[in-house]
Write a protein that holds these residues in place. Sequence first.
Motif, PDB file in Angstrom:
ATOM      1  N   LEU A 336      41.516 -68.374  -7.511  1.00 15.97           N
ATOM      2  CA  LEU A 336      41.990 -68.371  -6.153  1.00 15.97           C
ATOM      3  C   LEU A 336      42.422 -67.478  -5.293  1.00 15.97           C
ATOM      4  N   ARG A 337      43.578 -66.765  -6.043  1.00 17.32           N
ATOM      5  CA  ARG A 337      43.889 -65.701  -5.341  1.00 17.32           C
ATOM      6  C   ARG A 337      43.011 -64.449  -4.957  1.00 17.32           C
ATOM      7  N   GLU A 338      41.926 -64.233  -5.647  1.00 18.22           N
ATOM      8  CA  GLU A 338      41.051 -63.562  -5.130  1.00 18.22           C
ATOM      9  C   GLU A 338      40.199 -63.877  -4.087  1.00 18.22           C
ATOM     10  N   GLU A 339      40.027 -65.228  -4.096  1.00 20.56           N
ATOM     11  CA  GLU A 339      39.143 -65.877  -2.795  1.00 20.56           C
ATOM     12  C   GLU A 339      40.034 -65.873  -1.513  1.00 20.56           C
ATOM     13  N   ASP A 340      41.225 -66.130  -1.777  1.00 21.71           N
ATOM     14  CA  ASP A 340      42.366 -66.177  -0.694  1.00 21.71           C
ATOM     15  C   ASP A 340      42.612 -64.753  -0.101  1.00 21.71           C
ATOM     16  N   LEU A 341      42.668 -63.794  -1.093  1.00 22.34           N
ATOM     17  CA  LEU A 341      43.207 -62.441  -0.509  1.00 22.34           C
ATOM     18  C   LEU A 341      41.882 -61.463  -0.512  1.00 22.34           C
ATOM     19  N   ALA A 342      40.816 -61.725  -0.758  1.00 24.23           N
ATOM     20  CA  ALA A 342      39.694 -61.035  -1.042  1.00 24.23           C
ATOM     21  C   ALA A 342      40.005 -59.693  -1.812  1.00 24.23           C
ATOM     22  N   VAL A 343      40.770 -59.503  -2.810  1.00 22.18           N
ATOM     23  CA  VAL A 343      40.903 -58.420  -3.460  1.00 22.18           C
ATOM     24  C   VAL A 343      40.567 -58.552  -5.044  1.00 22.18           C
ATOM     25  N   ASP A 344      39.865 -57.245  -5.340  1.00 20.08           N
ATOM     26  CA  ASP A 344      39.716 -57.287  -6.898  1.00 20.08           C
ATOM     27  C   ASP A 344      40.827 -56.558  -7.647  1.00 20.08           C
ATOM     28  N   THR A 345      41.515 -57.670  -8.300  1.00 25.16           N
ATOM     29  CA  THR A 345      42.728 -57.104  -8.872  1.00 25.16           C
ATOM     30  C   THR A 345      42.440 -55.728 -10.079  1.00 25.16           C
ATOM     31  N   SER A 346      41.336 -55.669 -10.628  1.00 29.01           N
ATOM     32  CA  SER A 346      41.098 -54.854 -11.611  1.00 29.01           C
ATOM     33  C   SER A 346      40.735 -53.434 -10.769  1.00 29.01           C
ATOM     34  N   GLY A 347      40.202 -53.712  -9.564  1.00 29.96           N
ATOM     35  CA  GLY A 347      39.671 -52.634  -8.718  1.00 29.96           C
ATOM     36  C   GLY A 347      41.039 -52.150  -8.244  1.00 29.96           C
ATOM     37  N   LEU A 348      42.132 -52.868  -7.792  1.00 31.45           N
ATOM     38  CA  LEU A 348      43.211 -52.708  -7.239  1.00 31.45           C
ATOM     39  C   LEU A 348      44.158 -51.638  -8.255  1.00 31.45           C
ATOM     40  N   ARG A 349      44.082 -51.852  -9.373  1.00 31.41           N
ATOM     41  CA  ARG A 349      44.753 -51.139 -10.440  1.00 31.41           C
ATOM     42  C   ARG A 349      44.297 -49.556 -10.265  1.00 31.41           C
TER      43      ARG A 349
END
Length: 696
Positions: A336-349
């Motif tokens: 849900l966070r990925e949808e809301d924020l449009a951010v790839d957590t693993s990519g952000l690392r």
Amino acid sequence: MNPLLEPSPLDHELPDFAAVRVSDLVPTFRTALQEHDAEIAAITGLSEPPTWENTMDALEASGQMLQRVLAIVFNYAGTDATDEITAVEETVAPELSAHNSRILLDRELYARVKAMPAQPEGSENAALLDHWLRAFRRGGADLDDAGREELAAIDTRLAELSTRFSRNLMESTVRNAVAVTDEAKLEGLDESRREQLRADAEAEGRQGWLIRLGLPAVQPVLEELADPDLRREIAAASRARGSAGAADNSGVVLETVRLRARRAELLGYAHHAEFVAEGETAGTVDAVEELLDTVTPAAVDNALGEHKRALDLAHVNGVEAETLGEADLPYWSARLREEDLAVDTSGLRKYFPLTRVLRDGVFYAAERLYGIRVTPRDDLAGYHPDVRVWEVSEGPDRGGESLGLLLTDLYARPTKRGGAWMSSFVDQNRLLGQTPVVVNVLNIARPAEGEEALLSLDEVTTLFHEFGHGLHGLLSDVRYPSLSGTNVPRDFVEFPSQINENWALEPEVLSHYARHVETGEPLPPDLVSAVKAEARWGQGVALTEFIAACRVDLAWHRLSSRRAAEVTDVAAFERAALEDAGLTVPGVGPRYSSTFFSHIFAGGYSADYWSYLWAEVLDADGFDGFVDTGAAAGEVTQHPDPDDVRFAGERFRRMILSRGATIDYDDAFWMFRGRQRSVAPWLSRRGLSGSGPVSG
């Protein structure tokens, strides 16, 4: 040669770790106890009347060998808890407790301290005298002989139980690590993370992949793993720690609670929570309860809303469950966070490589704020190959004077306890001319050979947080060891560290360190916005988990000794406490269950876990003081540049960081902020602005 018998000749008295032998620790500890006993006897045996110099200065200067040994023992017990080290700790803890009790129950020593005349109000001498008189009173010096004997026995037993709790937790944490032999089950983890897990398995002599457990109940890996069965296995293994077999902490918890309740009653308190709150800036349990009562309904409402949204997304993806449990809520919340924020957590690392975050983020922010410099000292060795030594110095505008040393121990190891913390090998003090040597410990997953560790946003924040504690120790400028650095109440010790967290996402600092590990490109503007949004996302669940842990802690420690003796089922007691507090959100439990709640049963935060929340209130309000510089403190009517945080940093250093326990904490906050603390900024930060006011 035993390097602990004399002060270390290395810079800033850094211990000569290479020369320390574990086999020497217990004999040296006992020698140090004898030396300290002799030093105390020399004070009480004086024929001259007590003076400040022959009593207070002498008391503060005593026990130096003991401090050197204990710094090593307790550091090793946390960072390299081998069977040999654990056996040392189990020997040292009860003997140390008995030794400390003897000092605080020493009638002659107490009489000499009580004979001191009142010191000038607001002076460091007044703070030291108050510190020791309070320590004697709370240590049982005013009890009769029977009470003193019982109190000393309780303190010794509590030390034994604390050490046993830690050992059981370490053993069950290692044992409950989840082994995976089918790589298909690791769907959702990127290749780098899989390589880390493979290396962990190899280190244990196992085939496949090994998922080790971190300290909190909810494991971060649950956000990434697509396999629901593996998620449930990990969640169950995490929550079961310390609750079965030879490593069962249930009996330790029950006996600890009973003894703490009895101890509080001996000293004239209704319960252990009242005893603890008296020594904190909050002052009373009622003040803490008021804060928790105010924020709980809004936190629970937000958590229920977040659960419903995650459940709706799970239903869209074919999950038919009526609710999401603790194993599934993190996964679907992350989607849900990925949808809301449009951010790839693993990519952000990839924008948070450890080296850059530390040097160009954590250290850079401190240099901007306080004018200091942090430089590597590769000529000095730490206590483990993972440990790096840094020198902290004044900047050129202050002559470049060396202030102390920082040790960083950042990677997880099987023998290192979970979590993150700061401790010290040497406390700053002018009485003995000592400069600080502090250590920051984290548990970041070790990267594959030749690769850089890439951090999550939580790990970035933790790095800033722990260095905030480090600054509190490194920038201390007091005369007496007992008042140095972080030797302050728990609900104030977290204030500087949480203040320091804010700089992680400040634009100038973020742009300085958040760069792609491969290309060096800065974090794109859209990801900057996403990072800031992520820091505020999911506050309902996060805060409810935290409040639930606070409620469990207070429920245990508000028991009378009679009521504590009636409790026999740890899990049932926890459930009842959470239900009574209205904390029954599907998939959301306390951040720690009692049997692995190390903070309160082995870490010094008993009846005090709420102190993080109290400090967060101070932080949210206090951080505005870095914006409202000068005028907020009433020092100047106008500041030439509101973005010049160095001005506010100098004030924070002078009023808070350098003062240790020599200050009235409410006065210090008022001086920095220009008014009494308010909960409103914290409510706004947490998205709970409609929750209503909280006094004081």
